[in-house]
Design a protein around this motif. Structure first.
Motif, PDB file in Angstrom:
ATOM      1  N   ASP A  69       3.123  10.315   2.824  1.00 59.38           N
ATOM      2  CA  ASP A  69       2.424   9.064   3.118  1.00 59.38           C
ATOM      3  C   ASP A  69       0.907   9.249   3.156  1.00 59.38           C
ATOM      4  O   ASP A  69       0.154   8.385   2.714  1.00 59.38           O
ATOM      5  CB  ASP A  69       2.921   8.472   4.441  1.00 59.38           C
ATOM      6  N   ALA A  73      -1.153   7.114   0.422  1.00 64.38           N
ATOM      7  CA  ALA A  73      -2.104   6.117   0.924  1.00 64.38           C
ATOM      8  C   ALA A  73      -3.510   6.349   0.372  1.00 64.38           C
ATOM      9  O   ALA A  73      -4.367   5.465   0.425  1.00 64.38           O
ATOM     10  CB  ALA A  73      -2.126   6.148   2.456  1.00 64.38           C
ATOM     11  N   GLN A 139      -0.031   0.225   3.022  1.00 67.31           N
ATOM     12  CA  GLN A 139      -0.116   1.255   4.061  1.00 67.31           C
ATOM     13  C   GLN A 139      -0.359   0.674   5.445  1.00 67.31           C
ATOM     14  O   GLN A 139      -0.819  -0.442   5.602  1.00 67.31           O
ATOM     15  CB  GLN A 139      -1.250   2.223   3.743  1.00 67.31           C
ATOM     16  N   ILE A 147      -0.141   7.893   9.367  1.00 71.66           N
ATOM     17  CA  ILE A 147      -0.242   6.970   8.232  1.00 71.66           C
ATOM     18  C   ILE A 147       1.161   6.740   7.676  1.00 71.66           C
ATOM     19  O   ILE A 147       1.940   7.684   7.538  1.00 71.66           O
ATOM     20  CB  ILE A 147      -1.149   7.569   7.132  1.00 71.66           C
ATOM     21  N   THR A 148       1.464   5.482   7.374  1.00 76.70           N
ATOM     22  CA  THR A 148       2.769   5.161   6.780  1.00 76.70           C
ATOM     23  C   THR A 148       2.550   4.373   5.495  1.00 76.70           C
ATOM     24  O   THR A 148       1.489   3.768   5.315  1.00 76.70           O
ATOM     25  CB  THR A 148       3.612   4.295   7.740  1.00 76.70           C
ATOM     26  N   THR A 149       3.539   4.379   4.600  1.00 81.99           N
ATOM     27  CA  THR A 149       3.481   3.480   3.446  1.00 81.99           C
ATOM     28  C   THR A 149       4.755   2.637   3.404  1.00 81.99           C
ATOM     29  O   THR A 149       5.765   2.977   4.024  1.00 81.99           O
ATOM     30  CB  THR A 149       3.296   4.226   2.105  1.00 81.99           C
TER      31      THR A 149
END
Ligand code: ASP
Ligand code: MG
Length: 416
Positions: A69, A73, A139, A147-149
């Motif tokens: 991620d 991102a 994101q 952090i995520t997507t």
């Protein structure tokens, strides 16, 4: 004055020249008196390139998901910076925001996170000061600031979620096509742009293989009643408005035909017709995280029955292995599979009030000598599985039999 969200996909921001074109479009909207919040994707196929880099490292461990991620991102971060610079160069006030900076809160499921909430206070401050926020799509951050997507294609979802929470007047999704078409114009020459389509229809089309919008984005838009418009970054035009039923004068019987080759079919023959058998077959398949689409169980003949279902083509080999195992365990006669199939679906809210759509569809296919292998229906959709060899033929025959070339009030447009 109104507030709109404008989202630009990868092909619309593929180069600095493209980014300039996008910036000018945003400027035009500003000059027309709109406040704009911008959402962008990574440039061109940059996300694919990032995925390829990770594949080179080849470390398939759950800990790698977090890092995946962070990597993915980064693509959108490039675009927000360049577009903000370009907007400033053209004389606008603009400021970039990563998902974290825009306070897009998601769950912690790396690479396919869901948006939980967006704290729009700081974006609102920017808007009030006449600054254009340029937000990275796809994101967010989880509750521990990782952090995520949101899954591939997820920038659409970012745009719609922002639009919903900001209560905008319209969420515009700019892409490389002029709107939603009756079917894929690369396959059917007479395919034409729809002026309006309902959320429900769009949702069916998106989940049945039309790649114009992320399904999750349509779901979101429908749930929060965000008027969505799909339009081209390259060519001026009204695009397609996706909205509630009842806005257009008369609902067409069929709005669109979607299809996908991303399908495979598995059959287990001679299973006992007893309670629990469907769960014994499909349980292990779902435990392996394989999504099942259509399911058909035949009428039992002397206590034994056949069971057929479809999965995504990439899951075919794994599903076949699992099914062979199950067959041994439950004493089934045989397992068969076919990964050369395609699914074609006709979608339209008009089906609700009109009988005979299915029988006409089947007759058209029969006239072309196309064998139907499976059928499934919902209130506004009929899907068939056929040999993938006949997919184009089927799409063209149905498009013409249901007169879809006349669907739009405008002249059919061609891409140049
Ligand atoms: N850049 C991401 C992707 O290619 C997200 C998006 O474009 O919507 O999947
Ligand atoms: Mg994309």
């Amino acid at each position: 004055m109104s507030l709109i969200v404008q989202k630009f996909g990868g092909t619309s921001v593929a180069s600095v020249a493209h980014i300039e074109n996008v910036a000018r479009r945003i400027l035009t909207s500003r000059k027309e008196g709109h406040d704009v919040v911008v959402v962008v994707s990574a440039m061109g196929d940059d996300t694919d390139k990032l995925v390829a880099l990770a594949e080179e490292v080849d470390f398939r461990d759950c800990r790698a998901q977090r890092e995946m991620d962070v990597l993915l991102a980064s693509g959108e971060q490039v675009t927000i910076a360049l577009l903000s610079m370009m907007l400033m160069k053209l004389g606008c006030k603009a400021k970039s925001f990563t998902g974290t900076q825009a306070r897009i809160q998601t769950d912690a499921v790396h690479t396919r996170a869901r948006i939980l909430n967006i704290d729009i206070a700081s974006l609102k401050v920017q808007i009030d000061q006449g600054i254009i926020p340029v937000v990275a799509g796809f994101q967010g951050r989880d509750s521990e600031d990782n952090i995520t997507t949101l899954g591939r294609g997820g920038s659409d979802t970012t745009a719609v979620a922002l639009a919903a929470i900001l209560e905008v007047d319209e969420c515009q999704i700019y892409t490389d096509v002029e709107g939603v078409f009756t079917t894929d114009p690369r396959v059917v020459e007479g395919a034409c742009r729809l002026d309006v389509i309902t959320f429900e229809e769009m949702l069916e089309l998106a989940s049945q293989g039309s790649r114009i919008l992320h399904s999750r984005a349509v779901e979101f838009a429908s749930k929060y009643q965000v008027p969505l418009r799909v339009l081209s970054s390259f060519k001026d035009g009204p695009g397609t408005l996706i909205t509630n039923e009842g806005q257009s004068m008369e609902q067409p019987l069929i709005s669109g035909i979607a299809f996908t080759r991303d399908e495979a079919k598995l059959t287990i023959l001679g299973v006992k017709d007893i309670p629990g058998i469907a769960s014994a077959i499909l349980g292990p398949i779902s435990e392996a995280n394989i999504m099942v689409d259509m399911i058909v169980q035949n009428v039992a003949d002397d206590m034994s029955t056949d069971f057929t279902f479809t999965v995504r083509r990439e899951d075919y080999d794994q599903a076949l292995k699992i099914l062979e195992n199950i067959a041994q365990k439950i004493g089934a006669k045989e397992v068969k599979g076919n990964n050369k199939i395609a699914k074609l679906s006709m979608v339209g809210v008009g089906m609700r009030s009109h009988a005979g759509v299915a029988s006409k569809m089947f007759r058209v296919l029969a006239d072309e000598s196309i064998n139907i292998q499976m059928i499934s229906t919902s209130e506004i959709k009929i899907s068939v599985v056929i040999n993938e060899k006949y997919l184009e033929l089927a799409a063209r025959a149905l498009h013409s039999a249901f007169d879809l070339s006349g669907a739009s009030l405008d002249e059919p447009t061609t891409t140049d």
